[in-house]
Design an enzyme around this catalytic site. Structure first.
Site, PDB file in Angstrom:
ATOM      1  N   HIS A 198       5.137 -27.976   3.087  1.00 48.72           N
ATOM      2  CA  HIS A 198       3.913 -28.334   2.801  1.00 48.72           C
ATOM      3  C   HIS A 198       2.883 -27.971   2.193  1.00 48.72           C
ATOM      4  O   HIS A 198       1.602 -28.041   1.259  1.00 48.72           O
ATOM      5  CB  HIS A 198       3.697 -29.100   3.310  1.00 48.72           C
ATOM      6  CG  HIS A 198       4.057 -29.559   5.228  1.00 48.72           C
ATOM      7  ND1 HIS A 198       5.295 -30.430   5.358  1.00 48.72           N
ATOM      8  CD2 HIS A 198       4.909 -28.944   6.269  1.00 48.72           C
ATOM      9  CE1 HIS A 198       5.920 -30.778   6.454  1.00 48.72           C
ATOM     10  NE2 HIS A 198       5.719 -29.923   6.736  1.00 48.72           N
ATOM     11  N   GLU A 219       0.972  -0.996  -0.280  1.00 50.46           N
ATOM     12  CA  GLU A 219       0.118  -0.167  -0.212  1.00 50.46           C
ATOM     13  C   GLU A 219       1.079   0.942  -0.069  1.00 50.46           C
ATOM     14  O   GLU A 219       0.384   2.019  -0.208  1.00 50.46           O
ATOM     15  CB  GLU A 219      -1.073  -0.402   0.912  1.00 50.46           C
ATOM     16  CG  GLU A 219      -1.936   0.944   1.015  1.00 50.46           C
ATOM     17  CD  GLU A 219      -3.236   0.928   1.975  1.00 50.46           C
ATOM     18  OE1 GLU A 219      -4.128   0.270   1.387  1.00 50.46           O
ATOM     19  OE2 GLU A 219      -3.058   1.245   3.051  1.00 50.46           O
ATOM     20  N   LYS A 265     -14.188   1.524  -3.268  1.00 46.72           N
ATOM     21  CA  LYS A 265     -15.185   1.540  -2.560  1.00 46.72           C
ATOM     22  C   LYS A 265     -16.534   2.775  -2.933  1.00 46.72           C
ATOM     23  O   LYS A 265     -17.295   2.517  -2.642  1.00 46.72           O
ATOM     24  CB  LYS A 265     -14.365   2.210  -1.456  1.00 46.72           C
ATOM     25  CG  LYS A 265     -12.845   1.826  -0.691  1.00 46.72           C
ATOM     26  CD  LYS A 265     -12.765   2.764   0.565  1.00 46.72           C
ATOM     27  CE  LYS A 265     -11.415   2.165   0.968  1.00 46.72           C
ATOM     28  NZ  LYS A 265     -10.618   3.467   1.721  1.00 46.72           N
TER      29      LYS A 265
HETATM   30  O1  LIG Z   1      -8.912   3.438   9.968  1.00 46.01           O
HETATM   31  P1  LIG Z   1      -9.435   3.695   8.803  1.00 46.01           P
HETATM   32  O2  LIG Z   1      -9.479   4.796   8.574  1.00 46.01           O
HETATM   33  O3  LIG Z   1     -10.946   2.865   9.154  1.00 46.01           O
HETATM   34  O4  LIG Z   1      -9.189   2.717   7.719  1.00 46.01           O
HETATM   35  C1  LIG Z   1      -8.403   1.465   7.512  1.00 46.01           C
HETATM   36  C2  LIG Z   1      -7.691   1.331   5.935  1.00 46.01           C
HETATM   37  O5  LIG Z   1      -8.454   1.937   4.904  1.00 46.01           O
HETATM   38  C3  LIG Z   1      -8.241   2.113   4.053  1.00 46.01           C
HETATM   39  O6  LIG Z   1      -9.191   2.086   2.459  1.00 46.01           O
HETATM   40  C4  LIG Z   1      -6.842   1.582   3.612  1.00 46.01           C
HETATM   41  O7  LIG Z   1      -6.535   0.920   2.680  1.00 46.01           O
HETATM   42  C5  LIG Z   1      -6.247   1.394   4.766  1.00 46.01           C
HETATM   43  O8  LIG Z   1      -5.065   2.229   4.555  1.00 46.01           O
HETATM   44  C6  LIG Z   1      -6.487   1.572   5.997  1.00 46.01           C
HETATM   45  O9  LIG Z   1      -6.094   1.230   7.449  1.00 46.01           O
END
Ligand SMILES: O=P(O)(O)OC[C@H]1O[C@H](O)[C@H](O)[C@@H](O)[C@@H]1O
Length: 552
Positions: A394, A363, A517
């Site tokens: 294995h 990431e 998302k």
């Molecule tokens: O801690 P949050 O704001 O819920 O984010 C949780 C996670 O989601 C995001 O999509 C990123 O990919 C991550 O870098 C992050 O750690």
């Protein structure tokens, strides 16, 4: 202007040297490099040690001269200048206009803060103080739920950086640091897979939820939280608001959202926006972990990481463990063109390490556009994968030894373990540890030497075809403690930073995770109201057909 031209030509020269070294070394087998006359000397020059961690890089496909040129490369890329900026709290994440403050989170109380980070250190320590008192309240049984009972189970809800670090350390220290009354359970998957069995077995009256989310907007976490709170409210026959007041602690960089949600301020812990999710283990995101291992052990974890920060800041590049890991990593994937890197812990307590490093490395540096928005014309972060080594023997070692792909690898092992085991078990557990170490060393040797590892006595009978030439490093530590684990994870964090300097990337943002998302939100709406697809979505017959199938 002249110095810029000089710097660029120096860099071009170094890269030319690396290119020619790479083509030369492609013609030499690792077996020849390892077993040649300079074997002993090579071992000395290609290993380093700090904080109880011994790093052996002699099974890598390079020479001490290669390391020297790689160190020059890091120099020419301005590693020291970038490093100073990182530790001074400068804006090293330009796309989000933020510093990267993870090292501030583990700055020792008794030392003056680095210049430029005074406010950040003070805030981090103030929040750690508040975290410590909440941890104490829960572990001592002082924290009482709505039915007046102490907490026995903590459900930590978070995903990505708000899950992987705390889960890894909680797992790794379960064996040695779990005397308290409190059991910690990690919930991350958006489909409630981990939550459902917990709602079946836990007692809602003695269950506390920790909501861990930097942004406080991540759907996975919000949906899991909603279900957990609904379960608590219906089981205890109270309102969600009442549950929020006595069965919920919130950890986020967005206090206003926690207040809006109904989390009492006294039960909110905050960390700075300048702390990246995947670098947030050291922040109050680690509270559930601290409830399991206790604050003294949590502070040990931070102390080990801080020691590695100092080492990274001060040690010369060729003796600097994070820099060495980064240089050999870049050498393999950029100059030798090895696109895949396996992480192979030979200790079941580090089962979550490959997952944690996948996020930390991929990431951060899984990018093909540099920090100035220009396309990058060479490989960057390799594909990282892995599993607990002995089990993987294995599973996928057939491919490592006789497959068609070159794979580099990190072997991670622990010398001593089970010191506190029951008298009668010590001998057989010691044998198991010896067996594990023997397999680690054997597999690392076989990955490097291939057929040349076949013992002379077996050469006439043993089937060949072991490819060898698979470059690998060994990280060996005396014991796995909160301190040595903190040092290890900080080592990898700084490896990632050095890679970003070598490749000119911004390791602290993750723009690529957002569109997926967004598309999911549109399809979620379509699924919720039974439409084939929402008007603002790009249409494609395959996705539409699947939506119809799902909603039919
Ligand atoms: O801690 P949050 O704001 O819920 O984010 C949780 C996670 O989601 C995001 O999509 C990123 O990919 C991550 O870098 C992050 O750690």
């Amino acid at each position: 202007m002249e110095s810029l031209v000089d710097a660029e030509s120096e860099l071009a020269q170094i890269q030319q040297q690396l290119k020619s070294q790479a083509s030369q070394l492609q013609k030499v087998s690792l077996s020849d490099l390892l077993t040649g006359d300079t074997g002993e000397q090579r071992l000395k020059q290609l290993s380093a040690r700090f904080a109880g961690w011994h790093l052996d890089l002699s099974k890598q496909r390079w020479q001490p001269e290669t390391l020297k040129v790689l160190a020059d490369w890091a120099d020419a890329r301005g590693l020291d200048e970038h490093r100073q900026k990182l530790f001074a709290g400068a804006i090293v994440n330009p796309s989000e206009r933020r510093p990267a403050l993870h090292t501030v989170l583990r700055w020792p109380q008794e030392q003056p803060a680095p210049e430029g980070c005074e406010k950040a250190v003070a805030f981090a320590q103030q929040q750690r103080g508040r975290m410590a008192s909440l941890v104490q309240k829960v572990r001592s049984g002082q924290w009482r739920g709505l039915l007046g009972q102490p907490v026995r189970d903590v459900i930590h809800i978070g995903v990505g950086g708000s899950d992987l670090g705390p889960r890894l350390v909680s797992d790794a220290l379960q064996e040695t640091h779990h005397q308290g009354e409190v059991e910690v359970h990690f919930v991350s998957t958006m489909d409630a897979t981990q939550l459902v069995p917990l709602m079946r077995k836990l007692d809602p009256a003695t269950t506390l939820v920790v909501l861990a989310s930097k942004s406080f907007t991540t759907a996975d976490t919000q949906f899991n939280l909603n279900t957990a709170l609904t379960w608590l409210a219906s089981s205890l026959d109270v309102s969600i608001r009442a549950v929020c007041e006595r069965h919920l602690i919130g950890v986020s960089a967005r206090p206003e959202k926690m207040t809006e949600f109904g989390i009492p301020e006294a039960h909110q812990l905050v960390f700075a926006e300048g702390v990246g999710g995947r670098f947030s283990l050291w922040s109050p995101i680690g509270i559930s972990l601290a409830m399991q291992i206790g604050m003294p052990a949590f502070n040990e974890l931070l102390a080990g990481a801080h020691a590695m920060d100092r080492h990274f800041l001060e040690a010369p590049t060729t003796e600097n463990l994070p820099a060495l890991l980064a240089l050999v990593g870049a050498w393999n994937c950029q100059w030798l063109g090895i696109p895949s890197h396996a992480v192979l812990p030979y200790d079941g307590r580090l089962e979550c390490l490959p997952d944690y490093l996948q996020q930390l490395e991929m990431e951060s540096n899984g990018k093909s556009v540099d920090i100035n928005g220009q396309g990058v014309d060479h490989p960057t972060c390799p594909i990282l994968w892995g599993d607990v080594g002995p089990n993987a023997q294995h599973a996928f070692y057939q491919l490592l030894h006789q497959g068609s792909h070159t794979v580099s690898a990190d072997f991670i092992a622990v010398r001593r373990r089970h010191r506190h085991a029951a008298e009668g078990l010590q001998e057989s557990l010691r044998d198991q540890q010896q067996l594990t170490l023997a397999n680690c060393l054997a597999q690392a040797q076989l990955m490097a030497l291939g057929d040349d590892a076949i013992p002379p006595s077996l050469r006439d009978h043993m089937a060949r075809g072991y490819r060898g030439n698979q470059p690998n490093s060994l990280l060996l530590v005396d014991e796995l403690t909160p301190w040595s684990l903190g040092a290890l994870l900080a080592m990898y964090e700084h490896k990632v930073f050095v890679h970003s300097v070598l490749w000119g990337l911004n390791p602290f943002d993750q723009p690529g995770v957002e569109l997926g998302k967004l598309l999911a939100q549109g399809i979620y709406r379509a699924l919720s109201n039974g439409q084939t697809n929402s008007s603002d979505q790009v249409k494609d017959p395959s996705t539409d057909a699947m939506i119809s199938l799902v909603t039919s």
